[in-house]
Design a protein around this motif. Structure first.
Motif, PDB file in Angstrom:
ATOM      1  N   ASN A 239       0.817  -1.214   0.000  1.00 57.72           N
ATOM      2  CA  ASN A 239       0.000   0.000   0.000  1.00 57.72           C
ATOM      3  C   ASN A 239       0.851   1.264   0.000  1.00 57.72           C
ATOM      4  OD1 ASN A 239      -2.452  -1.464   0.057  1.00 57.72           O
ATOM      5  ND2 ASN A 239      -2.316  -1.648   2.303  1.00 57.72           N
ATOM      6  N   GLY A 240       1.881   1.267  -0.836  1.00 62.84           N
ATOM      7  CA  GLY A 240       2.701   2.457  -0.975  1.00 62.84           C
ATOM      8  C   GLY A 240       3.651   2.709   0.169  1.00 62.84           C
ATOM      9  N   VAL A 241       3.885   1.715   1.025  1.00 62.79           N
ATOM     10  CA  VAL A 241       4.783   1.862   2.173  1.00 62.79           C
ATOM     11  C   VAL A 241       5.868   0.786   2.085  1.00 62.79           C
ATOM     12  CG1 VAL A 241       4.988   1.811   4.684  1.00 62.79           C
ATOM     13  CG2 VAL A 241       2.966   2.824   3.623  1.00 62.79           C
ATOM     14  N   LEU A 242       7.116   1.233   2.223  1.00 62.08           N
ATOM     15  CA  LEU A 242       8.249   0.315   2.274  1.00 62.08           C
ATOM     16  C   LEU A 242       8.541  -0.017   3.738  1.00 62.08           C
ATOM     17  CD1 LEU A 242      10.748  -1.126   0.987  1.00 62.08           C
ATOM     18  CD2 LEU A 242      11.967   1.048   1.269  1.00 62.08           C
ATOM     19  N   SER A 243       8.776  -1.298   4.042  1.00 59.83           N
ATOM     20  CA  SER A 243       9.058  -1.671   5.434  1.00 59.83           C
ATOM     21  C   SER A 243      10.092  -2.781   5.483  1.00 59.83           C
ATOM     22  CB  SER A 243       7.783  -2.115   6.148  1.00 59.83           C
ATOM     23  OG  SER A 243       7.288  -3.321   5.604  1.00 59.83           O
ATOM     24  N   VAL A 244      10.829  -2.799   6.576  1.00 64.62           N
ATOM     25  CA  VAL A 244      11.721  -3.910   6.899  1.00 64.62           C
ATOM     26  C   VAL A 244      11.425  -4.330   8.337  1.00 64.62           C
ATOM     27  CG1 VAL A 244      13.583  -3.289   5.317  1.00 64.62           C
ATOM     28  CG2 VAL A 244      13.566  -2.327   7.618  1.00 64.62           C
ATOM     29  N   THR A 245      11.642  -5.605   8.642  1.00 61.23           N
ATOM     30  CA  THR A 245      11.412  -6.134   9.986  1.00 61.23           C
ATOM     31  C   THR A 245      12.750  -6.420  10.639  1.00 61.23           C
ATOM     32  OG1 THR A 245       9.325  -7.122   9.283  1.00 61.23           O
ATOM     33  CG2 THR A 245      10.290  -7.937  11.335  1.00 61.23           C
ATOM     34  N   LEU A 246      12.935  -5.890  11.836  1.00 61.97           N
ATOM     35  CA  LEU A 246      14.210  -5.994  12.546  1.00 61.97           C
ATOM     36  C   LEU A 246      13.993  -6.741  13.859  1.00 61.97           C
ATOM     37  CD1 LEU A 246      15.225  -2.255  12.058  1.00 61.97           C
ATOM     38  CD2 LEU A 246      15.932  -4.192  10.638  1.00 61.97           C
ATOM     39  N   LYS A 247      14.750  -7.799  14.043  1.00 59.50           N
ATOM     40  CA  LYS A 247      14.648  -8.554  15.298  1.00 59.50           C
ATOM     41  C   LYS A 247      15.512  -7.891  16.370  1.00 59.50           C
ATOM     42  CE  LYS A 247      13.598 -13.124  13.405  1.00 59.50           C
ATOM     43  NZ  LYS A 247      14.001 -14.545  13.364  1.00 59.50           N
ATOM     44  N   PRO A 248      14.998  -7.766  17.589  1.00 58.63           N
ATOM     45  CA  PRO A 248      15.808  -7.152  18.650  1.00 58.63           C
ATOM     46  C   PRO A 248      16.969  -8.047  19.033  1.00 58.63           C
ATOM     47  CG  PRO A 248      13.781  -8.042  19.564  1.00 58.63           C
ATOM     48  CD  PRO A 248      13.672  -8.179  18.080  1.00 58.63           C
ATOM     49  N   SER A 249      18.069  -7.431  19.369  1.00 58.05           N
ATOM     50  CA  SER A 249      19.237  -8.188  19.813  1.00 58.05           C
ATOM     51  C   SER A 249      18.952  -8.841  21.152  1.00 58.05           C
ATOM     52  CB  SER A 249      20.449  -7.257  19.937  1.00 58.05           C
ATOM     53  OG  SER A 249      21.522  -7.919  20.578  1.00 58.05           O
ATOM     54  N   GLN A 250      19.482 -10.048  21.337  1.00 59.78           N
ATOM     55  CA  GLN A 250      19.339 -10.710  22.624  1.00 59.78           C
ATOM     56  C   GLN A 250      20.160 -10.017  23.705  1.00 59.78           C
ATOM     57  OE1 GLN A 250      20.611 -11.850  19.809  1.00 59.78           O
ATOM     58  NE2 GLN A 250      21.983 -13.591  20.098  1.00 59.78           N
ATOM     59  N   TYR A 251      20.999  -9.064  23.305  1.00 60.82           N
ATOM     60  CA  TYR A 251      21.805  -8.311  24.272  1.00 60.82           C
ATOM     61  C   TYR A 251      21.321  -6.862  24.377  1.00 60.82           C
ATOM     62  CZ  TYR A 251      24.598 -12.290  22.867  1.00 60.82           C
ATOM     63  OH  TYR A 251      25.016 -13.558  22.559  1.00 60.82           O
ATOM     64  N   ALA A 252      20.084  -6.608  23.928  1.00 57.94           N
ATOM     65  CA  ALA A 252      19.563  -5.246  23.957  1.00 57.94           C
ATOM     66  C   ALA A 252      19.440  -4.749  25.390  1.00 57.94           C
ATOM     67  CB  ALA A 252      18.199  -5.200  23.271  1.00 57.94           C
ATOM     68  N   GLN A 253      19.839  -3.513  25.617  1.00 50.67           N
ATOM     69  CA  GLN A 253      19.739  -2.886  26.929  1.00 50.67           C
ATOM     70  C   GLN A 253      18.398  -2.155  27.027  1.00 50.67           C
ATOM     71  OE1 GLN A 253      23.241  -0.599  27.862  1.00 50.67           O
ATOM     72  NE2 GLN A 253      24.606  -2.058  26.880  1.00 50.67           N
ATOM     73  N   GLY A 254      17.364  -2.910  27.325  1.00 46.78           N
ATOM     74  CA  GLY A 254      16.041  -2.328  27.407  1.00 46.78           C
ATOM     75  C   GLY A 254      15.468  -2.058  26.022  1.00 46.78           C
ATOM     76  N   THR A 255      14.425  -1.243  25.988  1.00 44.53           N
ATOM     77  CA  THR A 255      13.763  -0.891  24.732  1.00 44.53           C
ATOM     78  C   THR A 255      14.170   0.514  24.325  1.00 44.53           C
ATOM     79  OG1 THR A 255      11.858  -2.282  25.292  1.00 44.53           O
ATOM     80  CG2 THR A 255      11.547  -0.615  23.580  1.00 44.53           C
ATOM     81  N   PRO A 256      14.731   0.711  23.131  1.00 44.98           N
ATOM     82  CA  PRO A 256      15.126   2.065  22.719  1.00 44.98           C
ATOM     83  C   PRO A 256      13.903   2.926  22.450  1.00 44.98           C
ATOM     84  CG  PRO A 256      15.392   0.520  20.902  1.00 44.98           C
ATOM     85  CD  PRO A 256      15.033  -0.306  22.102  1.00 44.98           C
ATOM     86  N   THR A 257      14.082   4.228  22.527  1.00 45.70           N
ATOM     87  CA  THR A 257      12.995   5.158  22.201  1.00 45.70           C
ATOM     88  C   THR A 257      12.897   5.407  20.704  1.00 45.70           C
ATOM     89  OG1 THR A 257      14.468   7.043  22.531  1.00 45.70           O
ATOM     90  CG2 THR A 257      13.192   6.299  24.435  1.00 45.70           C
ATOM     91  N   ALA A 258      13.979   5.113  19.985  1.00 49.27           N
ATOM     92  CA  ALA A 258      13.989   5.323  18.535  1.00 49.27           C
ATOM     93  C   ALA A 258      15.025   4.407  17.919  1.00 49.27           C
ATOM     94  CB  ALA A 258      14.303   6.783  18.195  1.00 49.27           C
ATOM     95  N   LEU A 259      14.851   4.128  16.629  1.00 49.50           N
ATOM     96  CA  LEU A 259      15.854   3.398  15.855  1.00 49.50           C
ATOM     97  C   LEU A 259      16.661   4.411  15.060  1.00 49.50           C
ATOM     98  CD1 LEU A 259      14.037   0.216  14.480  1.00 49.50           C
ATOM     99  CD2 LEU A 259      15.553   0.423  16.443  1.00 49.50           C
ATOM    100  N   ASN A 260      17.961   4.402  15.261  1.00 51.77           N
ATOM    101  CA  ASN A 260      18.863   5.309  14.556  1.00 51.77           C
ATOM    102  C   ASN A 260      19.798   4.484  13.682  1.00 51.77           C
ATOM    103  OD1 ASN A 260      17.984   7.705  16.056  1.00 51.77           O
ATOM    104  ND2 ASN A 260      19.030   6.759  17.791  1.00 51.77           N
ATOM    105  N   GLY A 261      19.978   4.926  12.458  1.00 46.13           N
ATOM    106  CA  GLY A 261      20.884   4.198  11.596  1.00 46.13           C
ATOM    107  C   GLY A 261      20.848   4.689  10.169  1.00 46.13           C
ATOM    108  N   VAL A 262      21.313   3.810   9.285  1.00 45.43           N
ATOM    109  CA  VAL A 262      21.420   4.124   7.861  1.00 45.43           C
ATOM    110  C   VAL A 262      20.560   3.122   7.094  1.00 45.43           C
ATOM    111  CG1 VAL A 262      22.978   4.347   5.893  1.00 45.43           C
ATOM    112  CG2 VAL A 262      23.761   4.994   8.190  1.00 45.43           C
ATOM    113  N   TRP A 263      19.627   3.646   6.296  1.00 49.14           N
ATOM    114  CA  TRP A 263      18.751   2.800   5.491  1.00 49.14           C
ATOM    115  C   TRP A 263      19.188   2.923   4.043  1.00 49.14           C
ATOM    116  CZ3 TRP A 263      12.707   2.675   6.276  1.00 49.14           C
ATOM    117  CH2 TRP A 263      12.204   1.522   5.679  1.00 49.14           C
ATOM    118  N   VAL A 264      19.756   1.850   3.521  1.00 51.58           N
ATOM    119  CA  VAL A 264      20.273   1.826   2.159  1.00 51.58           C
ATOM    120  C   VAL A 264      19.195   1.271   1.235  1.00 51.58           C
ATOM    121  CG1 VAL A 264      22.016   0.867   0.614  1.00 51.58           C
ATOM    122  CG2 VAL A 264      22.644   1.580   2.928  1.00 51.58           C
ATOM    123  N   ALA A 265      18.901   2.006   0.180  1.00 53.39           N
ATOM    124  CA  ALA A 265      17.929   1.562  -0.820  1.00 53.39           C
ATOM    125  C   ALA A 265      18.168   2.338  -2.104  1.00 53.39           C
ATOM    126  CB  ALA A 265      16.489   1.767  -0.320  1.00 53.39           C
TER     127      ALA A 265
END
Length: 715
Positions: A239-265
């Motif tokens: 429906n006109g939306v691009l998405s990717v699914t990201l699994k949380p790391s088993q070593y994650a320190q709690g739940t982040p407030t935002a995802l920061n990074g580089v999206w290559v496309a």
């Protein structure tokens, strides 16, 4: 006149030297260390007080070698730069160019091949003198498919000080190339993150003004420990939306407030292929879930959770048949025997208290695992037996219990006394401590069905993890609870008599057998010198316990009892000192097994063998894992299995997890496991392993090996 000409010549030569110095190139001599050439370069030709200058570390890697991005992925180390600057100067953060994916076996790393420029803005200040010098200590890890080598260099850059500066033509193209490789804003897109019911994240990109949807999407998280680098991201267009699914790391320190990074496309618009993304979790209609509260789940998610709970319960039941738990079950047998004539309600109460002891112990283990995981530690099931001090302390505890069963002394109060009263008085605290002790000794074993349940628990929210651990605990405690609620089954036991004392003493020998096994584990962890110190500790404790049993009874006079208590304290303290000192020792360097067939596992060696087209079998095990030892002796060491390994030219590797090893922990997690044993068979030329199992049978191994080509005979 000649004198005047000579002075004029010297003046002109000096001015020419100063001019040459001021026109010196804005870089230092490159430094080679191993497979990397490092060079410190500047974009500008001079320092201008009060104006920033771009300075970069240019790394050039040999072919087939690479260095790492800020988030190196499943393994590797990011390059670091430590600046030494003139007073008043200040270095900004590194501008990291967009990385590339560097897959290796089952793991995914992020980094750079060929060359990379790591540039930082340097804020300048007022300067005295014609030139200024900056220094950089650069450290990196450079890897190929076969090996990794740490490297570093001390770099120096000297530039003239001027009122203005032009770009240095020697490096303008290099900095322009690096700038083009930086992730850029994508103003025509709206980015958002949703937290899904299974704990994973859905990162979405929605065009704001009819932009065509890009393809080939992949997201690089800025920080390690947020998402799983090696997990598939499954990009979708809906429906006109691009998405990717990201699994949380088993070593994650709690739940982040935002995802920061580089999206290559391909196709963010305006020539942007790498978009700088900051997407708050919950934006765009997503809900932010507290990790301590279960997330809303769909019917499929509930079915998955239900199946995992059933798997965990069955695994907990089977855990009672594992050799780790047998010594404590011997104590429970004594409890049944002594409870044969008791009131039914009392027997049932002991059953529930035992269940409570198991439950509390599993909850403590779950809380410890998840708390340390949130703090960034790489731990899993059985982690406490990776610590030599815990192994040797268990030896001393079991020795104390065995001496009590043998009648050398009578248990007193405290932790050990509570564990022992189950076989003397049937005390409530004794039933509770028996549950605790059963859980502690059960952790080296991984029963069938447990591996899948544990891996699931350690990758879910805290609430779901505790629910799965509770199912494991109930499964382990259920046989004893059923027997305590059906006391009529105790009628099959003989009537109390002298035989009970004989049985009590006999029950000490399973505990002594467990001590032998634990001492062997301790020897694997600390070597022969550590094993010697542990045996000295046990001898000292034995002397103290014997003295207390001989002179510490209530029938002795007070001075005699005080002497016995002092001797017990002295010997016990000395035993603890020897145990602690022995736990600090390290064993000699590991070698291949006596047959020469098994090699020590490293990811680099695995990659080398696979690149050479050889089949590889990896046994992930630990000396404290009784299940691993039994499986290796009963299956992997069978003559027909060994012969099949040789006939198919299989390279045998052993990944030893006896002591904590972050690399092995990551590989276990990447294969959906939280502990050992694990067996992986890699076929030549296959992208995915041919076999991934925790417990294997002879038929499974032979069937998998039959799918491999037969090795050519050696000349």
């Amino acid at each position: 006149m000649i004198m005047h000409l000579s002075q004029f010549a010297r003046t002109m030569i000096g001015m020419a030297g100063l001019m040459c110095a001021s026109l010196a190139p804005a870089h230092a001599a490159p430094v080679r260390d191993g497979h990397v050439v490092a060079e410190l370069v500047a974009r500008e030709s001079a320092f201008v007080p009060g104006q920033p200058v771009m300075v970069g570390v240019h790394l050039t890697m040999d072919p087939t070698w690479h260095t790492y991005w800020r988030n190196s992925g499943d393994s590797g180390l990011a390059t670091t730069i430590k600046w030494t600057l003139p007073k008043g100067f200040e270095a900004g953060p590194i501008d990291w160019p967009t990385p590339t994916r560097l897959p290796l076996s089952t793991i995914m790393n992020y980094g750079y091949e060929g060359d990379v420029l790591l540039a930082s803005p340097i804020r300048t200040a007022a300067l005295n003198g014609a030139r200024a010098q900056i220094k950089a200590r650069v450290d990196w890890l450079v890897c190929s498919a076969e090996e990794c080598i740490p490297g570093g260099a001390d770099l120096v850059l000297s530039l003239p000080v001027g009122a203005s500066a032009l770009p240095d033509p020697a490096h303008a193209a290099l900095f322009e190339k690096a700038r083009a490789q930086l992730p850029q804003p994508a103003p025509k897109w709206e980015f958002a993150t949703q937290r899904l019911g299974d704990g994973s994240y859905r990162l979405t990109a929605r065009p704001l003004s009819g932009q065509p949807l890009p393809g080939g999407a992949y997201f690089f998280a800025d920080d390690a420990g947020v998402t799983q680098s090696g997990a598939p991201q499954n990009p979708t267009l809906d429906n006109g939306v691009l998405s990717v699914t990201l699994k949380p790391s088993q070593y994650a320190q709690g739940t982040p407030t935002a995802l920061n990074g580089v999206w290559v496309a391909q196709g963010w618009g305006d020539g942007v292929t790498a978009a700088r993304v900051t997407a708050r979790i919950g934006a765009g209609g997503g809900a932010v879930h507290d990790p301590l509260v279960p997330a809303p789940a769909s019917g499929a998610d509930l079915a998955t959770l239900g199946g995992m709970l059933l798997t965990a319960f069955i695994g907990g039941m089977i855990l009672n048949l594992m050799p780790c738990v047998f010594p404590v079950l011997s104590l429970k047998i004594m409890g049944f025997v002594q409870s044969a004539g008791d009131d039914r309600r009392k027997i049932a109460l002991h059953g529930w208290i035992y269940v409570l002891g198991v439950l509390v112990s599993f909850w403590v283990l779950a809380g410890t695992l998840m708390g340390l995981r949130a703090a960034g530690a790489q731990l899993a099931w059985g982690f406490q037996l990776q610590s030599p001090i815990i192994v040797v302390m268990l030896c001393l505890l079991l020795l104390t219990l065995a001496f009590s069963l043998l009648g050398i002394f009578e248990m007193g109060a405290g932790l050990v006394g509570a564990a022992g009263r189950v076989r003397t008085k049937g005390g409530i605290s004794g039933s509770f401590m028996s549950g605790v002790l059963a859980t502690v000794l059960a952790t080296p074993c991984t029963a069938p069905f447990m591996g899948t349940a544990l891996a699931f628990a350690l990758t879910q929210s805290t609430f779901i993890g505790f629910v799965v651990f509770t199912a494991l605990a109930l499964g382990m405690a259920s046989p004893y609870l059923v027997l305590s609620l059906r006391p009529q089954w105790l009628a099959f036991l003989p009537k109390p008599g002298a035989w009970m004392d004989t049985l009590k003493q006999a029950m000490a020998f399973p505990l002594l057998g467990t001590i032998i096994w634990l001492l062997w584990v301790f020897g694997q962890q600390t070597g022969m010198n550590g094993l010697l110190q542990a045996m000295v500790a046990m001898l000292l404790l034995s002397i103290g316990l014997w003295a207390w049993g001989r002179w510490g009874t209530m029938f002795q006079e007070a001075p005699v009892r005080r002497f016995a208590l002092g001797l017990l304290t002295l010997c016990g303290g000395a035993a603890l000192w020897f145990a602690y000192a022995g736990s600090l020792l390290l064993p000699p360097a590991a070698a291949s097994d006596a047959s020469g067939e098994w090699q020590a596992f490293t990811p680099e060696k695995l990659a080398q063998m696979r690149s050479e087209g050889k089949p590889v079998f990896v046994d992930f095990s630990a000396a404290w894992c009784a299940t691993c030892i039994v499986n290796k002796q009963m299956v992997l060491s069978r003559p027909d299995v060994s012969r099949s390994f040789r006939n198919h030219g299989v390279v045998l590797m052993e990944a030893d997890w006896t002591r904590r090893d972050a690399t092995i922990t990551k590989i276990l997690a990447a294969n959906g496991r939280s502990g050992v044993p694990l067996h992986i068979l890699y076929a030549p030329g296959a992208g995915e392993p041919l076999l991934v199992r925790d417990l294997v049978t002879t038929d499974e191994i032979l069937k998998a090996l039959d799918g491999l080509p037969t090795a050519s005979p050696q000349a």
